[in-house]
Design an enzyme around this catalytic site. Structure first.
Site, mmCIF file in Angstrom:
data_model
loop_
_atom_site.group_PDB
_atom_site.id
_atom_site.type_symbol
_atom_site.label_atom_id
_atom_site.label_comp_id
_atom_site.label_asym_id
_atom_site.label_seq_id
_atom_site.Cartn_x
_atom_site.Cartn_y
_atom_site.Cartn_z
ATOM 1 N N ASP A 119 -51.934 18.536 89.952
ATOM 2 C CA ASP A 119 -51.828 17.117 89.578
ATOM 3 C C ASP A 119 -51.142 16.909 88.227
ATOM 4 O O ASP A 119 -50.431 15.926 88.022
ATOM 5 C CB ASP A 119 -53.188 16.405 89.600
ATOM 6 C CG ASP A 119 -54.242 17.070 88.749
ATOM 7 O OD1 ASP A 119 -54.022 18.207 88.278
ATOM 8 O OD2 ASP A 119 -55.310 16.462 88.554
ATOM 9 N N LYS B 84 -65.018 21.643 89.548
ATOM 10 C CA LYS B 84 -65.468 20.255 89.616
ATOM 11 C C LYS B 84 -66.555 20.022 90.671
ATOM 12 O O LYS B 84 -66.580 18.994 91.351
ATOM 13 C CB LYS B 84 -64.272 19.331 89.887
ATOM 14 C CG LYS B 84 -63.236 19.355 88.770
ATOM 15 C CD LYS B 84 -62.085 18.412 89.025
ATOM 16 C CE LYS B 84 -60.996 19.058 89.854
ATOM 17 N NZ LYS B 84 -59.774 18.230 89.918
HETATM 18 P P1 ADP Z 1 -59.936 12.800 90.010
HETATM 19 O O1 ADP Z 1 -60.090 13.503 88.701
HETATM 20 O O2 ADP Z 1 -61.029 13.067 90.947
HETATM 21 O O3 ADP Z 1 -58.571 12.913 90.582
HETATM 22 P P2 ADP Z 1 -59.693 10.245 88.678
HETATM 23 O O4 ADP Z 1 -58.560 10.670 87.851
HETATM 24 O O5 ADP Z 1 -59.590 8.932 89.372
HETATM 25 O O6 ADP Z 1 -60.156 11.251 89.767
HETATM 26 O O7 ADP Z 1 -60.938 10.179 87.711
HETATM 27 C C1 ADP Z 1 -62.194 9.848 88.195
HETATM 28 C C2 ADP Z 1 -63.158 10.198 87.100
HETATM 29 O O8 ADP Z 1 -62.888 9.375 85.954
HETATM 30 C C3 ADP Z 1 -64.585 9.938 87.463
HETATM 31 O O9 ADP Z 1 -65.169 11.095 88.008
HETATM 32 C C4 ADP Z 1 -65.211 9.588 86.118
HETATM 33 O O10 ADP Z 1 -65.683 10.725 85.482
HETATM 34 C C5 ADP Z 1 -64.080 9.032 85.295
HETATM 35 N N1 ADP Z 1 -64.189 7.581 85.240
HETATM 36 C C6 ADP Z 1 -63.921 6.695 86.214
HETATM 37 N N2 ADP Z 1 -64.179 5.443 85.797
HETATM 38 C C7 ADP Z 1 -64.621 5.539 84.533
HETATM 39 C C8 ADP Z 1 -65.077 4.611 83.554
HETATM 40 N N3 ADP Z 1 -65.138 3.305 83.787
HETATM 41 N N4 ADP Z 1 -65.448 5.099 82.377
HETATM 42 C C9 ADP Z 1 -65.417 6.406 82.118
HETATM 43 N N5 ADP Z 1 -65.031 7.327 82.995
HETATM 44 C C10 ADP Z 1 -64.625 6.909 84.185
HETATM 45 MG MG MG Z 2 -56.707 13.292 90.013
#
Ligand code: ADP
Ligand code: MG
Length: 501
Positions: free
Chosen positions: A237, A202
């Site tokens: 996760d 990532k």
């Molecule tokens: P992580 O994977 O870092 O733990 P999250 O599960 O919160 O974080 O996901 C964040 C990711 O979700 C962002 O990098 C983005 O790609 C995607 N994301 C966040 N908001 C939106 C949105 N409104 N529409 C589409 N994709 C989104």
């Molecule tokens: Mg996450």
């Protein structure tokens, strides 16, 4: 379906340069932060058509992906390196019962953010008595820093949070605070509370962590900081999400994350894991972390995927993740738009060079453009202008929406095929385990949560593959923030202290 070629955009005035702009890739025509499109543009339509064809995911393609996912799962269970899928043992053999009690912490290092949480668990009747959490965005520069710098940052965030522990939370005297550490990168788990980082994904390129025990890295940082806490469970996760969802619902068998990256885990019978090497689980079951982001078999890819992959920090790796997860969807669209602008004059005679910036367009931008239901696609226009400095007419905006939809559709449908692959593998091994009765797939991640079109395509693919009858019993459920509580529950289950649950 859009077929007409887009007419060039309105005569664009000079647009501001992007920060550090002027690095025109195609020499010659760069002027005022603009790149000239080809003088005799071909129409945009054939480029769009080819993109749609390359991204097509009819049922036979999805079926192939589901079958290949199931086959790769078996390969990875047979031996390490047996397939693209690592099929990592989680050392989580018992799922939450609901009886867990006490104060526990969770720490989640995901990709975009790092979250801390504390929960006071009250046992079967009271369940979750209180929770509090905090979230910190990981500064970009820390993604390319040293292991010490990254873990010092995390320990300091955790210390600040632990300092604010208030009245509703209670730790019996003489105990250390225990943490469930959710670490969403591929780890070779050694025990429930230790694991070696295989590689960063990532977009992370932190030096000095690969090959090391990430729990030791965190413990050392906590020591440097004088923070007296202990990691009692290291979990992925997906595993934390599965545990968190299972706390409320016994039918949860699979968990999938669709966020910055993607991954999935599921409950496996230990007698179906040839590579166990004498490891004994008292329950006869264990959670397997598939690391399915590394899957690559039979995916419909485009030239833009290949170019993005070649330019990535991990070329040739994580191909499924690069096709379906939030970190990459915006970039694939951007690359397609650049091609259409350069060869098809999608945005008129010149292209703001800002659009040439990798990862400029983010997946949330695609999502907000696809939400635009106005006649003149005003929101699409403003996203294009605000993000990329691009002026667009209605024809161009329609093309942009088509491109977003094509990439979101392929991603969502391929994610759905992956889920069916896992269910299929479980059912093949134990007939009647999955199909014909209620089975829950717990989902989490910002992409799944926010991008309704993507989510719809994913659900559609599952239904198409399973048929209406079987898919009726497969419940795909959003387990919002389940992973935080899940990690805390696993910390409780693996507590150093005596417990009566
Ligand atoms: P992580 O994977 O870092 O733990 P999250 O599960 O919160 O974080 O996901 C964040 C990711 O979700 C962002 O990098 C983005 O790609 C995607 N994301 C966040 N908001 C939106 C949105 N409104 N529409 C589409 N994709 C989104
Ligand atoms: Mg996450």
């Amino acid at each position: 379906m859009l077929v007409a070629s887009a007419s060039p955009a309105v005569g664009s005035p000079c647009l501001p340069r992007s920060p550090g702009g002027g690095r025109g890739r195609r020499g010659g025509g760069a002027r005022f932060g603009m790149i000239a499109a080809r003088s005799a543009p071909v129409s945009v339509a054939p480029i769009l058509k080819k993109l749609q064809k390359d991204c097509d995911t009819p049922v036979p393609v999805l079926r192939h992906v589901a079958d290949a996912m199931a086959a790769d799962m078996r390969g990875g269970l047979a031996a390490d390196g047996g397939s693209d899928l690592k099929m990592i043992l989680s050392y989580v053999d018992s799922l939450p019962s609901g009886n867990e009690k006490g104060l526990f912490y969770a720490l989640d290092l995901g990709g975009t953010n790092f979250r801390v949480l504390r929960v006071q668990l009250g046992g079967k009747e009271d369940r979750v008595l209180a929770t509090e959490f905090d979230q910190v965005t990981i500064p970009q520069e820390l993604m390319f820093s040293t292991s010490e710098e990254l873990f010092d940052f995390i320990a300091s965030g955790l210390a600040k949070f632990a300092d604010k522990e208030g009245g509703k939370f209670h730790l019996p005297t003489g105990r250390k605070r225990e943490i469930g550490f959710t670490f969403s990168f591929p780890v070779k788990q050694i025990s429930i509370d230790s694991g070696i980082l295989i590689k960063w994904t990532k977009g992370f390129a932190v030096s000095g962590t690969a090959g090391k025990d990430v729990v030791a890295c965190l413990n050392e940082a906590m020591e440097r900081r004088g923070l007296d806490m202990r990691v009692s469970a290291l979990v992925n996760d997906t595993v934390a999400t599965l545990a968190g969802a299972r706390y409320w619902d016994n039918d949860v068998m699979v968990a999938v994350i669709l966020g910055t990256g993607t991954n999935a885990c599921y409950v496996e019978r230990t007698d179906a894991i040839p590579k166990l090497n004498g490891y004994v689980s008292t329950s006869g079951r264990t959670i397997i972390n598939t690391e399915w982001g590394a899957f690559s078999n039979g995916l419909p890819l485009t030239e833009f995927d290949r170019e993005m992959d070649a330019a990535s920090i991990n070329p040739g790796e994580q191909i499924y993740e690069k096709t379906i997860s939030g970190m990459y969807l915006g970039e694939i669209v951007r690359r397609a738009l650049v091609r259409m602008a350069e060869e098809g004059a999608l945005f008129g005679k010149s292209i703001p060079d800002k659009l040439l910036t990798p990862f400029l367009l983010r997946t949330p931008d695609l999502c907000s453009m696809q939400k635009d239901e106005s006649d003149d696609l005003q929101k699409v226009g403003s996203v294009l202008y605000d993000v990329a400095g691009v002026e667009s007419n209605l024809g161009a905006r329609k093309v942009v929406v088509e491109v977003c939809d094509t990439i979101a559709k392929r991603g969502g449908r391929l994610a759905g095929a992956g889920i069916v692959g896992i269910l299929q593998k479980m059912e093949e091994d134990s007939e009647g385990l999955i199909f014909g009765k209620r089975t829950v797939v717990a989902m989490d991640g910002g992409l799944y949560e926010n991008y309704s079109q993507y989510r719809g395509y994913m659900h559609g693919a599952v239904t198409e593959l399973l048929g209406t009858e079987l898919s009726r019993n497969v419940v795909i459920e959003h387990s919002k923030d389940g992973s935080g509580i899940g990690a805390a529950l696993l910390a409780a289950a693996n507590s150093n202290y005596e417990h009566d649950f």
